[in-house]
Scaffold this active site. Structure first.
Site, PDB file in Angstrom:
ATOM      1  N   CYS A  89      39.371  53.551  50.179  1.00  0.00           N
ATOM      2  CA  CYS A  89      39.899  53.459  48.803  1.00  0.00           C
ATOM      3  C   CYS A  89      39.663  54.689  47.930  1.00  0.00           C
ATOM      4  O   CYS A  89      40.509  55.011  47.095  1.00  0.00           O
ATOM      5  CB  CYS A  89      39.392  52.195  48.127  1.00  0.00           C
ATOM      6  N   HIS A 230      39.265  52.295  40.412  1.00  0.00           N
ATOM      7  CA  HIS A 230      39.951  51.692  41.560  1.00  0.00           C
ATOM      8  C   HIS A 230      40.257  50.235  41.225  1.00  0.00           C
ATOM      9  O   HIS A 230      39.408  49.512  40.716  1.00  0.00           O
ATOM     10  CB  HIS A 230      39.041  51.788  42.787  1.00  0.00           C
ATOM     11  N   ASN A 260      45.050  45.377  45.355  1.00  0.00           N
ATOM     12  CA  ASN A 260      44.307  46.532  45.841  1.00  0.00           C
ATOM     13  C   ASN A 260      45.203  47.359  46.772  1.00  0.00           C
ATOM     14  O   ASN A 260      45.578  46.886  47.840  1.00  0.00           O
ATOM     15  CB  ASN A 260      43.061  46.035  46.574  1.00  0.00           C
TER      16      ASN A 260
HETATM   17  N1  COA Z   1      41.200  30.829  47.758  1.00  0.00           N
HETATM   18  C1  COA Z   1      40.377  29.795  47.562  1.00  0.00           C
HETATM   19  N2  COA Z   1      39.079  29.809  47.920  1.00  0.00           N
HETATM   20  C2  COA Z   1      38.622  30.927  48.491  1.00  0.00           C
HETATM   21  C3  COA Z   1      39.437  32.049  48.732  1.00  0.00           C
HETATM   22  C4  COA Z   1      40.789  31.958  48.341  1.00  0.00           C
HETATM   23  N3  COA Z   1      41.649  32.965  48.518  1.00  0.00           N
HETATM   24  N4  COA Z   1      38.692  33.003  49.310  1.00  0.00           N
HETATM   25  C5  COA Z   1      37.459  32.510  49.427  1.00  0.00           C
HETATM   26  N5  COA Z   1      37.407  31.250  48.947  1.00  0.00           N
HETATM   27  C6  COA Z   1      36.268  30.332  48.871  1.00  0.00           C
HETATM   28  C7  COA Z   1      35.209  30.629  49.902  1.00  0.00           C
HETATM   29  O1  COA Z   1      35.507  30.037  51.134  1.00  0.00           O
HETATM   30  C8  COA Z   1      33.988  30.022  49.249  1.00  0.00           C
HETATM   31  O2  COA Z   1      33.979  28.648  49.481  1.00  0.00           O
HETATM   32  P1  COA Z   1      32.583  27.872  49.764  1.00  0.00           P
HETATM   33  O3  COA Z   1      31.792  28.068  48.503  1.00  0.00           O
HETATM   34  O4  COA Z   1      33.052  26.491  49.999  1.00  0.00           O
HETATM   35  O5  COA Z   1      31.986  28.563  50.935  1.00  0.00           O
HETATM   36  C9  COA Z   1      34.211  30.248  47.748  1.00  0.00           C
HETATM   37  O6  COA Z   1      35.624  30.489  47.617  1.00  0.00           O
HETATM   38  C10 COA Z   1      33.440  31.416  47.195  1.00  0.00           C
HETATM   39  O7  COA Z   1      33.610  32.501  48.074  1.00  0.00           O
HETATM   40  P2  COA Z   1      33.052  33.928  47.766  1.00  0.00           P
HETATM   41  O8  COA Z   1      33.466  34.871  48.844  1.00  0.00           O
HETATM   42  O9  COA Z   1      31.608  33.854  47.417  1.00  0.00           O
HETATM   43  O10 COA Z   1      33.895  34.219  46.416  1.00  0.00           O
HETATM   44  P3  COA Z   1      33.796  35.402  45.422  1.00  0.00           P
HETATM   45  O11 COA Z   1      33.659  34.925  44.037  1.00  0.00           O
HETATM   46  O12 COA Z   1      32.839  36.453  45.897  1.00  0.00           O
HETATM   47  O13 COA Z   1      35.272  36.008  45.523  1.00  0.00           O
HETATM   48  C11 COA Z   1      36.344  37.886  46.549  1.00  0.00           C
HETATM   49  C12 COA Z   1      35.760  36.496  46.746  1.00  0.00           C
HETATM   50  C13 COA Z   1      36.855  38.395  47.871  1.00  0.00           C
HETATM   51  C14 COA Z   1      37.483  37.781  45.545  1.00  0.00           C
HETATM   52  C15 COA Z   1      35.236  38.796  45.964  1.00  0.00           C
HETATM   53  O14 COA Z   1      34.070  38.674  46.721  1.00  0.00           O
HETATM   54  C16 COA Z   1      35.636  40.236  45.937  1.00  0.00           C
HETATM   55  O15 COA Z   1      36.559  40.622  45.245  1.00  0.00           O
HETATM   56  N6  COA Z   1      34.890  41.103  46.663  1.00  0.00           N
HETATM   57  C17 COA Z   1      35.181  42.502  46.696  1.00  0.00           C
HETATM   58  C18 COA Z   1      36.357  42.725  47.592  1.00  0.00           C
HETATM   59  C19 COA Z   1      36.942  44.081  47.475  1.00  0.00           C
HETATM   60  O16 COA Z   1      37.067  44.607  46.412  1.00  0.00           O
HETATM   61  N7  COA Z   1      37.313  44.629  48.622  1.00  0.00           N
HETATM   62  C20 COA Z   1      37.998  45.849  48.694  1.00  0.00           C
HETATM   63  C21 COA Z   1      37.064  46.988  48.681  1.00  0.00           C
HETATM   64  S1  COA Z   1      37.934  48.466  48.433  1.00  0.00           S
END
Ligand code: COA
Length: 303
Positions: A89, A230, A260
């Site tokens: 990224c 970003h 993203n």
């Molecule tokens: N829809 C519904 N539920 C979802 C989901 C979706 N698309 N994706 C994950 N979940 C669920 C998970 O299974 C989890 O359920 P559980 O509590 O029953 O296990 C719950 O939501 C929480 O998951 P978690 O991964 O802890 O959520 P979060 O608040 O961290 O959000 C992201 C997930 C991916 C949005 C977040 O972690 C994020 O943005 N991370 C950075 C990613 C990023 O920027 N990557 C690119 C780098 S350049």
């Protein structure tokens, strides 16, 4: 493909409302060409003026040769050296750093810097934790030697930590695990991500990058007019703005419209900021990004 998610969940946790997918005939090189033509027209340079093409991408059209070489051929930039940068990224920021070096070492006077991706081709559309995040796009800029007067690039900072690679990677399809039935079966040609861990490191590394770039520019945070982060997740953007002490009114946000787009994210945000009149001559902007590797970086630019 449908995954078990909801628009409400996606908007609340990420701020993303829509993402774009390249058409079947679009390549990373053809998307780059569109962006490059706009940048060249604005800078008033032609293809033969370009001494180097530095293209950040995590989704090259082919593994060999570079997408930058395909772009060079499409553009007719026959005087250029062309190559890709693999820095995920922050690819656009890494490419700026390389371009500055090429100019300083007198390899080139005019450098085309591109960030371009077709992330939807390496996204597992059956994995709800990643399918909702990524989109396609391209952006470009022209960097030139300044003849006297103010420098446009006030500072840069880049860093990586390869120990964090397992948090966000595309395990299969490269030379360590070439495409095979096993790769296809395990869907390991697609990105895998530990979202929560990535989130934590993103906030920490973006903060470090902001601090370092501001320090190296010899300015204070209140002298930054516009933060261009970003566009991965609105919550990461908000945490970065808070750390930098900048109100959201001074932050460029378009993650809602594009999701993203990895190395295309910063140039797309810059292009929109310019269109909206938020980048005027003299505006000081802080660009900051993080990504797989882990890699991170920032630049302070005077428009
Ligand atoms: N829809 C519904 N539920 C979802 C989901 C979706 N698309 N994706 C994950 N979940 C669920 C998970 O299974 C989890 O359920 P559980 O509590 O029953 O296990 C719950 O939501 C929480 O998951 P978690 O991964 O802890 O959520 P979060 O608040 O961290 O959000 C992201 C997930 C991916 C949005 C977040 O972690 C994020 O943005 N991370 C950075 C990613 C990023 O920027 N990557 C690119 C780098 S350049």
């Amino acid at each position: 493909q449908r995954v078990d998610t909801s628009d409400q969940w996606i908007v609340e946790r990420t701020g993303i409302r829509e993402r774009h997918r390249a058409g079947p005939d679009d390549t990373v090189a053809s998307l780059s060409l569109t962006a490059a033509r706009i940048a060249m027209a604005k800078a008033g340079v032609g293809p033969l003026d370009i001494g180097a093409i530095v293209l950040g991408t995590a989704t090259p059209d082919r593994l060999l040769p570079s997408t930058a070489c395909d772009l060079q051929a499409l553009m007719g930039a026959h005087n250029a050296a062309a190559f890709d940068i693999s820095a995920a990224c922050p690819g656009f920021i890494y490419a700026i750093v390389v371009a500055e070096g090429l100019i300083a070492s007198e390899q080139a006077d005019t450098v085309l810097v591109v960030g371009a991706e077709k992330l939807t081709t390496i996204t597992d559309h059956t994995d709800r934790s990643t399918a909702i995040l990524f989109g396609d796009g391209a952006g470009a800029a022209i960097l030139q030697r300044v003849k006297g007067g103010d420098r446009g690039l006030l500072s840069t900072f880049i860093k990586s930590d390869g120990r964090l690679a397992p948090l966000l990677l595309r395990p299969g399809g490269g030379s360590s695990d070439p495409i095979s039935e096993k790769v296809i079966r395990e869907r390991s040609q697609f990105m895998k991500m530990a979202g929560r861990e990535v989130f934590k490191h993103a906030v920490l590394t973006m903060a470090e990058a902001c601090d370092e770039a501001i320090k190296r520019a010899g300015i204070t945070a209140d002298q930054v007019d516009l933060l261009v982060p970003h566009q991965a997740n609105i919550r990461i953007i908000e945490a970065t703005a808070k750390h930098a002490g900048m109100p959201m009114s001074k932050v460029m946000v378009n993650v809602d419209r594009y999701g993203n787009t990895s190395s295309a994210s910063i140039p797309l945000a810059l292009a929109q900021a310019e269109q909206e009149g938020r980048l005027k001559p003299g505006t000081v902007a802080l660009l900051v990004a993080f990504g797989a590797g882990f890699t991170w970086g920032a630049a302070v630019v005077r428009w």
